[in-house]
Motif scaffolding. Structure first.
Motif, short mmCIF file in Angstrom:
data_model
loop_
_atom_site.label_atom_id
_atom_site.label_comp_id
_atom_site.label_asym_id
_atom_site.label_seq_id
_atom_site.Cartn_x
_atom_site.Cartn_y
_atom_site.Cartn_z
N HIS A 144 -8.68 -11.85 9.20
CA HIS A 144 -9.23 -10.51 9.16
C HIS A 144 -8.08 -9.64 9.53
CE1 HIS A 144 -12.07 -7.25 10.01
NE2 HIS A 144 -11.01 -7.19 11.31
N LEU A 145 -7.75 -8.85 8.75
CA LEU A 145 -6.73 -7.80 8.96
C LEU A 145 -7.36 -6.51 9.68
CD1 LEU A 145 -4.66 -8.12 5.75
CD2 LEU A 145 -4.47 -9.67 7.93
N ASP A 146 -6.45 -6.08 10.85
CA ASP A 146 -7.14 -4.82 11.41
C ASP A 146 -6.50 -3.85 10.51
OD1 ASP A 146 -8.44 -6.34 13.62
OD2 ASP A 146 -6.26 -6.19 14.83
N GLY A 147 -7.05 -2.81 10.74
CA GLY A 147 -6.54 -1.54 9.99
C GLY A 147 -5.04 -0.95 10.47
N ILE A 148 -4.22 -0.65 9.68
CA ILE A 148 -3.02 -0.36 9.87
C ILE A 148 -2.68 0.98 9.50
CG2 ILE A 148 -2.14 -2.83 10.33
CD1 ILE A 148 -1.11 -2.53 7.55
N ARG A 149 -1.69 1.89 10.01
CA ARG A 149 -1.02 3.08 9.62
C ARG A 149 0.33 2.66 8.92
NH1 ARG A 149 -1.79 8.41 10.87
NH2 ARG A 149 -0.05 9.77 10.69
N ILE A 150 0.71 3.26 7.75
CA ILE A 150 1.74 2.87 6.96
C ILE A 150 2.35 4.30 6.65
CG2 ILE A 150 0.95 0.68 6.29
CD1 ILE A 150 0.51 1.95 3.60
N ALA A 151 3.84 4.28 6.65
CA ALA A 151 4.34 5.25 5.78
C ALA A 151 4.87 4.63 4.66
CB ALA A 151 5.67 5.58 6.50
N PHE A 152 4.86 5.32 3.46
CA PHE A 152 4.99 4.62 2.17
C PHE A 152 5.69 5.71 1.06
CE2 PHE A 152 0.85 7.00 1.53
CZ PHE A 152 0.84 7.38 0.30
N ILE A 153 6.28 5.15 0.09
CA ILE A 153 6.89 5.84 -1.22
C ILE A 153 6.32 5.14 -2.28
CG2 ILE A 153 8.74 6.23 -2.60
CD1 ILE A 153 10.49 6.98 -0.12
N ARG A 154 5.33 6.17 -2.99
CA ARG A 154 4.96 5.70 -4.35
C ARG A 154 6.09 5.46 -5.48
NH1 ARG A 154 -0.12 6.14 -6.63
NH2 ARG A 154 -0.63 5.46 -4.47
N HIS A 155 5.93 4.17 -6.22
CA HIS A 155 6.79 3.84 -7.26
C HIS A 155 5.98 3.62 -8.40
CE1 HIS A 155 9.31 1.67 -9.96
NE2 HIS A 155 8.42 0.80 -10.25
N VAL A 156 6.19 4.61 -9.46
CA VAL A 156 5.32 4.39 -10.75
C VAL A 156 6.48 3.79 -12.11
CG1 VAL A 156 4.16 5.55 -12.69
CG2 VAL A 156 3.87 6.11 -10.21
N GLY A 157 6.20 2.51 -12.27
CA GLY A 157 7.18 2.09 -13.12
C GLY A 157 7.00 0.59 -13.16
N PRO A 158 7.91 -0.20 -13.89
CA PRO A 158 8.15 -1.64 -13.73
C PRO A 158 8.08 -2.04 -11.98
CG PRO A 158 9.33 -0.95 -15.54
CD PRO A 158 8.95 0.15 -14.70
N TYR A 159 7.36 -3.27 -11.92
CA TYR A 159 7.50 -3.60 -10.54
C TYR A 159 8.82 -4.21 -10.17
CZ TYR A 159 2.26 -3.57 -9.66
OH TYR A 159 0.92 -3.08 -9.48
N GLY A 160 9.55 -4.79 -11.09
CA GLY A 160 11.06 -4.81 -11.09
C GLY A 160 11.98 -3.97 -10.66
N SER A 161 11.54 -2.69 -10.75
CA SER A 161 12.17 -1.68 -10.46
C SER A 161 11.98 -0.69 -9.09
CB SER A 161 12.32 -0.59 -11.47
OG SER A 161 12.57 -1.19 -12.48
N VAL A 162 11.01 -1.60 -8.14
CA VAL A 162 10.70 -0.79 -6.97
C VAL A 162 11.83 -0.70 -5.92
CG1 VAL A 162 8.25 -1.94 -7.26
CG2 VAL A 162 9.81 -3.09 -5.90
N GLY A 163 13.03 -1.43 -6.26
CA GLY A 163 13.90 -1.57 -5.33
C GLY A 163 14.55 -0.09 -4.83
N ALA A 164 14.42 0.82 -5.80
CA ALA A 164 14.84 2.39 -5.72
C ALA A 164 13.86 2.91 -4.55
CB ALA A 164 14.86 3.14 -7.07
#
Length: 290
Positions: A144-164
């Motif tokens: 069971h995972l409790d709810g969490i608050r996150i900060a994020f940046i959306r990537h659209v494109g190949p998963y291999g390019s998420v480093g940017a």
């Protein structure tokens, strides 16, 4: 429900999907349609299919169409071009290449072989193949995972390019002192790379943050709801994550008595590519459960 009965239920539902595919090979087969036939969540059907069958939906359909074309080459005088169109290929050339890859000869050479000297196509009965498996036993735990608050940046494109996206997120977070020992790094995977075109894949590079953090520019903030997840540890390069997903959905899930929830998969990164060799990378995969 016993382990054996839940496995049987999953197999019966998958057979319904296989039967539906072979009965409708002449038209498009949307993933949502197949998921509905099998009573699986459309969100995760493809991974369950690949895990149980050992092929993606696209590979399975393509193979059945080529096997049907092979049978027609031996039992009819239909032109190769017509068979190519029936198999879903737009040109004679693309059909010939695919046919040669599967059977080792061109369609014309296949047709000219003596009777009986060719690959026997399926008999029309839907059966579930035994997908390849191996390696260490898969350790999957329901958490069971409790709810969490996150900060994020959306990537659209190949998963291999998420480093940017990760570089930009860290460039924003480090000066703010947001990367402490309690901070968790995770990826939110919205799409399956075996279905969605590479340039359309959606992924959020994310870190956990406190309630005081607000969105800023391209950095978004959201609350991830809690719930039950099937969690397993993937050890090794990120490009091999799909193999662990397939084993979890094809081996563990049918025997678990559980269903997957229509929500994104979470990947918690327990170490960093900057600090560990690819073979030593640790990723906690969490599949949402109903």
């Amino acid at each position: 429900m016993t382990r054996e009965s839940t496995i049987e239920s999953y197999r019966e539902r998958m057979v319904r999907a296989l039967t539906h595919i072979q009965s409708h090979l002449d038209r498009e087969l949307p993933l949502e349609e197949l998921a509905a036939v099998a009573c699986f969540s459309p969100y995760h059907f493809h991974r369950i299919f690949r895990g149980m069958i050992g092929e993606t939906v696209k590979e399975y359909v393509r193979r059945l169409r080529l096997e049907r074309a092979a049978l027609r080459l031996k039992t009819s005088a239909d032109p190769v071009t017509a068979l190519a169109l029936d198999a879903g290929y737009e040109t004679h050339e693309s059909f010939t290449r695919a046919f040669h890859t599967m059977f080792g000869v061109s369609p014309t050479e296949f047709r000219d072989r003596p009777s009986g000297a060719y690959f026997a196509p399926p008999d029309g009965i839907a059966r579930i193949p035994t997908p390849p498996s191996g390696g260490e036993p898969l350790d999957v735990r329901i958490e069971h995972l409790d709810g969490i608050r996150i900060a994020f940046i959306r990537h659209v494109g190949p998963y291999g390019s998420v480093g940017a996206a990760w570089s930009r997120l860290m460039g924003w977070a480090w000066p703010k002192g947001l990367c402490g020992p309690q901070t968790r790094m995770l990826g939110i995977c919205y799409d399956d790379p075996e279905i969605t075109p590479a340039d359309k894949l959606r992924y959020d590079a994310a870190i956990t943050v406190s309630s005081s953090i607000a969105p800023q520019g391209e950095v978004g903030v959201q609350e991830l709801p809690g719930g039950e997840y099937a969690a397993t540890l993937h050890r090794g390069p990120y490009e091999h994550l799909g193999e662990t997903y397939a084993r979890c959905c094809g081996e563990w899930l049918p025997a678990s008595g559980r269903e997957l929830r229509g929500a994104p998969t979470l990947e918690f990164y327990l170490n960093s590519p900057q600090m560990a060799k690819p073979a030593d990378l640790l990723t906690r995969i969490c599949l949402p459960l109903e």
